[in-house]
Structure formats: structure tokens, C-alpha cells
Write an enzyme that holds these catalytic residues in place. Structure first.
Site, short mmCIF file in Angstrom:
data_model
loop_
_atom_site.label_atom_id
_atom_site.label_comp_id
_atom_site.label_asym_id
_atom_site.label_seq_id
_atom_site.Cartn_x
_atom_site.Cartn_y
_atom_site.Cartn_z
N GLN A 146 122.52 -12.66 -34.27
CA GLN A 146 121.59 -12.35 -35.36
C GLN A 146 122.33 -12.18 -36.68
O GLN A 146 121.72 -12.10 -37.73
CB GLN A 146 120.79 -11.08 -35.04
CG GLN A 146 121.64 -9.81 -35.12
CD GLN A 146 120.84 -8.56 -34.77
OE1 GLN A 146 120.37 -8.41 -33.67
NE2 GLN A 146 120.69 -7.67 -35.73
N CYS A 152 116.52 -8.18 -35.06
CA CYS A 152 116.74 -8.20 -33.61
C CYS A 152 115.44 -8.38 -32.85
O CYS A 152 115.41 -8.98 -31.79
CB CYS A 152 117.43 -6.92 -33.18
SG CYS A 152 116.62 -5.45 -33.74
N HIS A 255 116.66 -0.64 -31.77
CA HIS A 255 117.13 -2.01 -31.59
C HIS A 255 116.23 -2.70 -30.56
O HIS A 255 115.66 -2.03 -29.71
CB HIS A 255 118.59 -1.96 -31.10
CG HIS A 255 119.27 -3.28 -31.03
ND1 HIS A 255 119.25 -4.20 -32.05
CD2 HIS A 255 120.02 -3.86 -30.04
CE1 HIS A 255 119.95 -5.27 -31.70
NE2 HIS A 255 120.42 -5.09 -30.48
N ASN A 277 121.56 -9.45 -25.45
CA ASN A 277 121.60 -8.95 -26.83
C ASN A 277 121.68 -10.13 -27.79
O ASN A 277 121.77 -11.28 -27.36
CB ASN A 277 122.82 -8.00 -26.97
CG ASN A 277 122.63 -7.01 -28.09
OD1 ASN A 277 121.73 -7.15 -28.94
ND2 ASN A 277 123.46 -6.00 -28.13
#
Ligand SMILES: *[C@@H]1O[C@H](CO)[C@@H](O)[C@H](O)[C@H]1NC(C)=O
Ligand SMILES: *[C@@H]1O[C@H](CO)[C@@H](O)[C@H](O)[C@H]1NC(C)=O
Ligand SMILES: *[C@@H]1O[C@H](CO)[C@@H](O)[C@H](O)[C@H]1NC(C)=O
Ligand SMILES: *[C@@H]1O[C@H](CO)[C@@H](O)[C@H](O)[C@H]1NC(C)=O
Length: 314
Positions: A146, A152, A255, A277
Site C-alpha cells: 500500500q 489499507c 488497520h 497484509n
């Protein structure tokens, strides 16, 4: 009697202080040298070009603080099933890291009073012991980065949709950022009912997984990757390298990531969630983190069970 020190005592005290100070200084000096020897190759590895010496010095200090944290963790942490490293974020202070690489804000209008039942509730008995969607061809695409955009949530949602359509097409998070109107673009937020206009998929909506229920979450993940929010505001999260993360995070959701499986660690028997992630494939376990599952707190570790949703796709 007045509190006056004899000159001899004074000299002795000064000498002791002097020896102590010089030892401390030389220890600091040695430490700094040792850390410089880590910082230089680290800079090369992570292609850091600091703009000037002042910036380099500042970054070095932060790098040193992070290194102290890791050393302390390695020496003093008990019952930890994960390891830290001087990873790509090792020259970032916590606050700037959080501000730059996380970016989830709890939506102001949560889906309250939903009437639709949790669609996987019936399948409680069919849930496998473990699942890893990466092993199912086309369900999980490569880990994205990202970079410094706090979006995110878009990567998290896209990860879940990719799993849903399951044809290996890598959707663009930018498209989601551009096309969804009721989010905050690159500054955190989440889409409730946005449509992703892509030849491959159209997100028609999201279904929330019942909150604070790791069993329900497991049922959902057994069926498809799921978008979840977590608390990533922890130094140990930032510096995570490998293993099953069981750090002391809170449950403030900061997040968003995609859950692409769960299982039990063969190393130490810890149960974990498999998290994809969006910090690139050079963070954690090739871009993934295993996070402890089935903890005492109903919110799950780092609040992982607080707000999970799986996209519905037309
Ligand atoms: C371990 O903890 C003790 C007590 O808090 C501290 O004095 C020591 O410096 C720590 N060790 C490292 C390597 O940081
Ligand atoms: C470490 O784990 C053991 C076994 O689970 C437990 O008995 C012990 O209290 C734990 N220690 C700490 C400091 O949490
Ligand atoms: C949810 O339903 C309750 C009871 O019917 C009501 O009092 C409350 O205002 C509703 N909340 C929202 C956000 O609509
Ligand atoms: C999606 O694409 C179709 C055809 O390509 C177009 O007609 C439609 O307006 C687009 N929708 C949005 C929300 O951009």
C-alpha cells in the site's frame, strides 16, 4: 554538623563518577559502532537515501531505539511465540509508522439492526481444522504494498473479493479507492455498499460476520477470505518478523487486512489466524502474519473478531 564533604571524599567520588562515566561513554560508543555496522547494510538493503546528514542522524537514532526494543524483547519477553527483526520499518518511529502505514477508521454508521442472519451459521459442524486459501488456486493473489497511502481498507476488501471470485485476477485497490464514494479515500474509512467496476467482479455489498465471536469468524473464513479490522498500533507489530504473533496489542481498530486462513502452528501448537497484509512481501512471513487465534478476550487478539465482513459479489 554542616553537610560538607571532605576534599578527599570529594575527589574519590569524582574519580568513581569519572570511571563510571567513561565506562558508560565507551559502552555507548561501542553500541553505536555496532549499530552503525547494522544500519549501513540495512540502508543498502532497503534502498534508503537520506537527504542529508541531519536526517541520517535522526534515522539512526530511531533505528537504534528500535534495535534496543528488539534486544529487550529477545532477552526479556516470556512466552512469546513470534520473533522480531530489523525489518523495512526499522528506521521509523511508532507514531510516523502508524500515521503512514495504517489507516482504518471505524465507519460512523455501522450496520446496526441488520435483519439478515449470518449465512454460514448452519455450517458449524463442517468447519475444517485448518484452511489456507493460498493453496487454492487463484484464491489469493500476490501481496501488495500500500506504500504510504492509508488505504489499507481497500487492500483488505480487494483481498476478500479476489478470494470470492477465485479466478486469480488481481484487482486494483486504486479502483476501489476511486469508485467508492462513502469512504475517505486514502485516509482510512471503509466502503459499505460501494461497487467496484471491474470486468472481473462487482461488489454488491458486505455482510458483517457476527462480532466478537471467533467461532463465527472461523466459519466465515472456512468459506472465503474475509476482510477484518485489527489494532496494529504496537511496536512489536511494526517489527514483526515471523512466528505466531501474541503481542500485547489493544482492540482499537486501526488497520484493515484480509484473513486468508487459520490453523495450528507445527512449531509450538499455537492456534493462529493467517493474515494477508498490504505492506509488501518483504514484511513478516513473506507479507503475511500469523496472529494468535482463540484467545480469552471475546474481541480476539488485536480486536480481530470485532469487525469482520465478507463481500457479496454479483
Ligand atoms: C531486561 O529487563 C531488565 C529489567 O527491566 C533491564 O534492566 C534490561 O536492560 C533488559 N535487557 C535488555 C537486553 O534490554
Ligand atoms: C508462561 O507460560 C506458562 C505455561 O503456559 C505459564 O504457566 C506462565 O505463567 C507463563 N508466564 C508468563 C510470565 O506469562
Ligand atoms: C436499532 O433498533 C433499536 C430497537 O428497535 C432502536 O432503538 C435503535 O434506534 C436502532 N438503531 C439504529 C442505528 O437504527
Ligand atoms: C460500470 O461500468 C459500466 C459499463 O462499463 C457503466 O455503464 C457503469 O456506469 C459503471 N458504473 C460505475 C459505478 O462506475
Amino acid at each position: 554538623m554542616a553537610l560538607s564533604l571532605q576534599p578527599k571524599v570529594c575527589i574519590a567520588v569524582l574519580m568513581i563518577l569519572g570511571i563510571w562515566a567513561s565506562q558508560t561513554m565507551s559502552r555507548l560508543f561501542i553500541d553505536e559502532n555496532a549499530i552503525t555496522q547494522k544500519h549501513e547494510p540495512w540502508m543498502a538493503q532497503h534502498r534508503r537515501n537520506y537527504q542529508d546528514n541531519a536526517e541520517k542522524k535522526r534515522r539512526f537514532q530511531i533505528f537504534m531505539t528500535n534495535w534496543e526494543y528488539i534486544k529487550n524483547f529477545n532477552t526479556n519477553a516470556t512466552n512469546k511465540t513470534y520473533q522480531l527483526s530489523l525489518n523495512k520499518f526499522a528506521d521509523l518511529a511508532d507514531e510516523e509508522f502508524f500515521a503512514t502505514y495504517t489507516g482504518y477508521r471505524v465507519p460512523s454508521l455501522p450496520n446496526a439492526n441488520k435483519t439478515t442472519p449470518f449465512r454460514y451459521a448452519e455450517q458449524a459442524d463442517d468447519v475444517p481444522e485448518s484452511i489456507d486459501w493460498r493453496k487454492i488456486k487463484g484464491a489469493v493473489t500476490s501481496v501488495k504494498d500500500q506504500k504510504q497511502c492509508g488505504c489499507c481498507w481497500a487492500f483488505s476488501a480487494v483481498g476478500a473479493v479476489e478470494g470470492k471470485i477465485c479466478n486469480g485476477v488481481s484487482l486494483s485497490a486504486q479502483e476501489l479507492v476511486d469508485s467508492v464514494s462513502d469512504n475517505d479515500g486514502c485516509d482510512g474509512g471503509i466502503c459499505q455498499s460501494g461497487t467496484l467496476n471491474n470486468s472481473a467482479a462487482q461488489i454488491s455489498g458486505y455482510e458483517d460476520v457476527p462480532s466478537n465471536d471467533e467461532e463465527a469468524l472461523k466459519m466465515a473464513v472456512a468459506n472465503q477470505p474475509v476482510s477484518v479490522a485489527i489494532d496494529a498500533h504496537e511496536t512489536s507489530f511494526k517489527l514483526y518478523n515471523s512466528g505466531v504473533f501474541n503481542g500485547d496489542c489493544g482492540t482499537q481498530l486501526t488497520h484493515a487486512v484480509t484473513l486468508v486462513g487459520y490453523g495450528t502452528s507445527t512449531e509450538d501448537g499455537s492456534m493462529y489466524w493467517l493474515i494477508k497484509n498490504s505492506w509488501g512481501d518483504n514484511w513478516g512471513e513473506n507479507g503475511y502474519m500469523r496472529l494468535q487465534r482463540d484467545v480469552y478476550a471475546k474481541e480476539g487478539l488485536c480486536g480481530i473478531a470485532r469487525r469482520a465482513s465478507d463481500p457479496t459479489v454479483d
